[in-house]
Design a protein around this motif. Structure first.
Motif, short mmCIF file in Angstrom:
data_model
loop_
_atom_site.label_atom_id
_atom_site.label_comp_id
_atom_site.label_asym_id
_atom_site.label_seq_id
_atom_site.Cartn_x
_atom_site.Cartn_y
_atom_site.Cartn_z
N PHE A 295 11.25 29.87 21.58
CA PHE A 295 10.19 30.42 21.84
C PHE A 295 9.04 29.53 21.72
O PHE A 295 9.02 28.62 20.65
N ASP A 296 8.18 29.03 22.56
CA ASP A 296 6.71 28.32 22.04
C ASP A 296 6.02 29.41 21.32
O ASP A 296 5.47 30.14 21.76
N ALA A 297 5.66 28.92 20.10
CA ALA A 297 4.89 29.91 19.10
C ALA A 297 3.54 29.84 19.48
O ALA A 297 2.93 30.63 19.05
N THR A 298 2.79 29.05 20.38
CA THR A 298 1.52 29.01 20.52
C THR A 298 1.40 30.10 21.95
O THR A 298 0.34 30.54 22.13
N ILE A 299 2.46 30.34 22.55
CA ILE A 299 2.42 31.48 23.71
C ILE A 299 3.78 32.08 23.74
O ILE A 299 4.63 32.25 24.46
N PRO A 300 4.01 33.01 22.59
CA PRO A 300 5.43 33.65 22.45
C PRO A 300 5.43 34.92 23.31
O PRO A 300 4.31 35.28 23.70
N PHE A 301 6.65 35.35 23.62
CA PHE A 301 6.73 36.80 24.08
C PHE A 301 6.19 36.80 25.54
O PHE A 301 5.75 37.78 25.93
N GLU A 302 6.42 35.70 26.35
CA GLU A 302 6.29 35.72 27.83
C GLU A 302 7.14 36.59 28.25
O GLU A 302 8.33 36.91 27.85
N LYS A 303 7.16 37.17 29.48
CA LYS A 303 7.96 37.90 30.15
C LYS A 303 9.42 37.39 30.14
O LYS A 303 10.37 37.93 30.18
N GLN A 304 9.24 35.96 30.76
CA GLN A 304 10.54 35.36 30.83
C GLN A 304 11.45 35.25 29.48
O GLN A 304 12.83 35.37 29.51
N ASP A 305 10.64 35.31 28.48
CA ASP A 305 11.29 35.24 27.06
C ASP A 305 12.12 36.38 26.87
O ASP A 305 13.28 36.22 26.40
N LEU A 306 11.40 37.45 27.16
CA LEU A 306 12.38 38.85 27.03
C LEU A 306 13.33 38.81 27.89
O LEU A 306 14.48 39.72 27.53
N HIS A 307 13.28 38.48 29.09
CA HIS A 307 14.47 38.41 30.05
C HIS A 307 15.52 37.61 29.63
O HIS A 307 16.67 38.08 29.64
N ILE A 308 15.28 36.43 28.76
CA ILE A 308 16.42 35.63 28.38
C ILE A 308 17.13 36.29 27.14
O ILE A 308 18.46 36.35 27.04
N VAL A 309 16.29 36.87 26.23
CA VAL A 309 17.02 37.69 25.36
C VAL A 309 17.54 38.70 25.56
O VAL A 309 18.91 38.79 25.09
#
Length: 478
Positions: A295-309
């Protein structure tokens, strides 16, 4: 492998096609678009009776060192230095170009053996280019068709001549009898030291895949781990295309790291090449054991991040969240509190998910990341005794019995762990089709808490118990 071969040449001459031919698999991405390959990619190759390591490289181009193309060229030059021999590919149909001549000069300066290979000679369409290649000064070129597998025997003979028979056939390596004797002595020594089998095998190689959105810092992190600029990096998003595997060692443990292309939302992936890159990343995930989601800590938990998890969860891999670029976060204490809260709230399917803050640029937090990786792998491989599971099942039913469906209560009879990686359980009960999903989630959450299985996917399959009297004939006599 007995020796190493680098495949070099200008863009779009068929280097990746030849690489795939030599390793016998479609490992490298191949497309008509030039410049598909950017990083070095290695694989175990074979032609007939010789085996070797082959390195696919980016197309050689004249460019400024600071540019992306210049950094790609530096990666290729390093591969040539590391190799025992270089296969210099030209496109026989196009003939010898000024760029080919320029790089021929560079290869001569490297001082390593070079085999000139004229590719795309199928159907005699490359005859003119084949004869033109003699002027390059590397002797007689080897005519091949990487796409159709023609000329592989001639290429094999050229490799044997270039490295010598002792190297080509590994005559200086220990024999199989010597290897077996050494292995036997080692096993006997280990048996004397410790007769008990460890719960967790920390000697086996561990496969770790690094995934995330574009420009999250995946390649930078791996370079920091290796202590060298092994992978191409830069400010441009989407530099990595192939899933590149590299070998590493951490505290005596053999590690295979997989770098992957950045994964964007499916709706944004339009180009064929990016689709191939994402498919390659998905394949790397399937073969990994632990997946580090960057995750990019400066912009975490983007929608795509959650899709990847969620994808990692469905694939059943052991996940670890790595919040990169932590050195750029101003109020770290407040940000850390927010990250933990969002992790629990947005990813309830993986309670206790391991999270680490780090800086791939400086390497700060790397040890914490690897400790979390090893801990996740231990949990992913954990097995629970059947007796303990059934005692737990009795306690659960006593304190929180399953609900009644249509006036009839569902009863659990037995549970066992079917496999690990991830921990998978099979429970036998009456009317499994009627059990509410909420009660299944309750069982999984209680399993996770009771047997200390945090942060990894769990699987629970319900089976209907057979009626022992179902096949008996009814006695109608009186």
């Amino acid at each position: 492998m007995t020796f190493t071969v680098a495949v070099a040449g200008r863009p779009n001459v068929g280097k990746s096609t030849l690489f795939n031919r030599l390793v016998g698999k479609r490992l490298a991405l191949v497309d008509d678009q030039p410049g598909v390959t950017r990083d070095r990619r290695s694989g175990n190759a074979r032609i007939g009776d010789i085996k070797f390591e082959v390195i696919d490289t980016a197309g050689l181009e004249e460019a400024d060192q600071a540019s992306l193309e210049g950094r790609m060229r530096a990666q290729t030059e390093q591969a040539i230095i590391d190799a025992n021999v270089t296969l210099f590919l030209i496109d026989a149909r196009a003939g010898v170009t000024p760029m080919d001549k320029s790089f021929a000069t560079m290869l001569r300066r490297a001082g390593k053996p070079v085999i000139l290979v004229a590719n795309k000679v199928e159907g005699r369409k490359g005859d003119d280019g084949f004869y033109e290649a003699f002027e390059m000064g590397f002797g007689e070129p080897v005519p091949i068709s990487a796409e159709h597998g023609e000329g592989m025997a001639d290429l094999r003979n050229a490799l044997v001549e270039a490295v010598g028979e002792d190297v080509a056939f590994g005559k200086n390596e220990p024999t199989e009898d010597e290897k077996e004797e050494a292995s036997f002595d080692l096993e006997a020594f280990e048996a004397e030291e410790d007769e008990t089998e460890p719960e967790y095998d920390n000697t086996r190689p561990l496969k770790i895949c690094i995934v995330g959105r574009p420009n999250a810092g995946k390649s930078t992190l791996i370079n920091r781990m290796l202590g060298e600029d092994r992978l191409l990096t830069g400010p441009e998003a989407g530099i990595t295309r192939d899933s590149i595997s590299v070998d590493w060692e951490w505290q005596g443990r053999s590690i295979k790291l997989f770098d992957t292309a950045g994964m964007r939302r499916k709706a944004r992936v339009q180009e064929k090449l990016e689709k191939l890159s994402v498919h390659d990343a998905l394949r790397a995930i399937q073969y990994a054991e632990v997946v580090v989601i960057m995750f990019d800590a400066t912009i975490p938990f983007e929608k795509q991040d959650l899709h990847i998890v969620d994808l990692i969860h469905r694939e059943g891999r052991a996940p670890v969240l790595a919040f990169n670029k932590w050195d750029l976060v101003p109020d770290k204490q407040a940000a850390l509190k927010e990250l933990h809260e969002k992790t629990e709230r947005l990813l309830p399917q993986l309670r206790g998910l391991r999270t680490v803050t780090l800086s791939g640029q400086s390497g700060k937090g790397l040890d914490r990341l690897m400790e979390a990786v090893i801990d996740a792998d231990k949990t992913w491989n954990r097995r629970v005794a059947t007796s303990k599971l059934n005692q737990w099942l009795d306690d659960v039913q006593a304190h929180h019995p399953p609900p009644a469906v249509s006036g009839r209560r569902i009863r659990f009879k037995y549970i066992t762990q079917a496999k690990t990686r991830p921990p998978t359980f099979v429970a036998q009960c009456t009317r499994p089709e009627g059990l509410p999903a909420s009660y299944e989630r309750y069982l999984l959450n209680d399993l996770r808490a009771t047997f200390k299985l945090p942060g990894v996917p769990l699987r629970l399959y319900l089976r209907k118990g057979e009626n022992p009297y179902g096949n008996r004939k009814r006695n109608t006599s009186k």
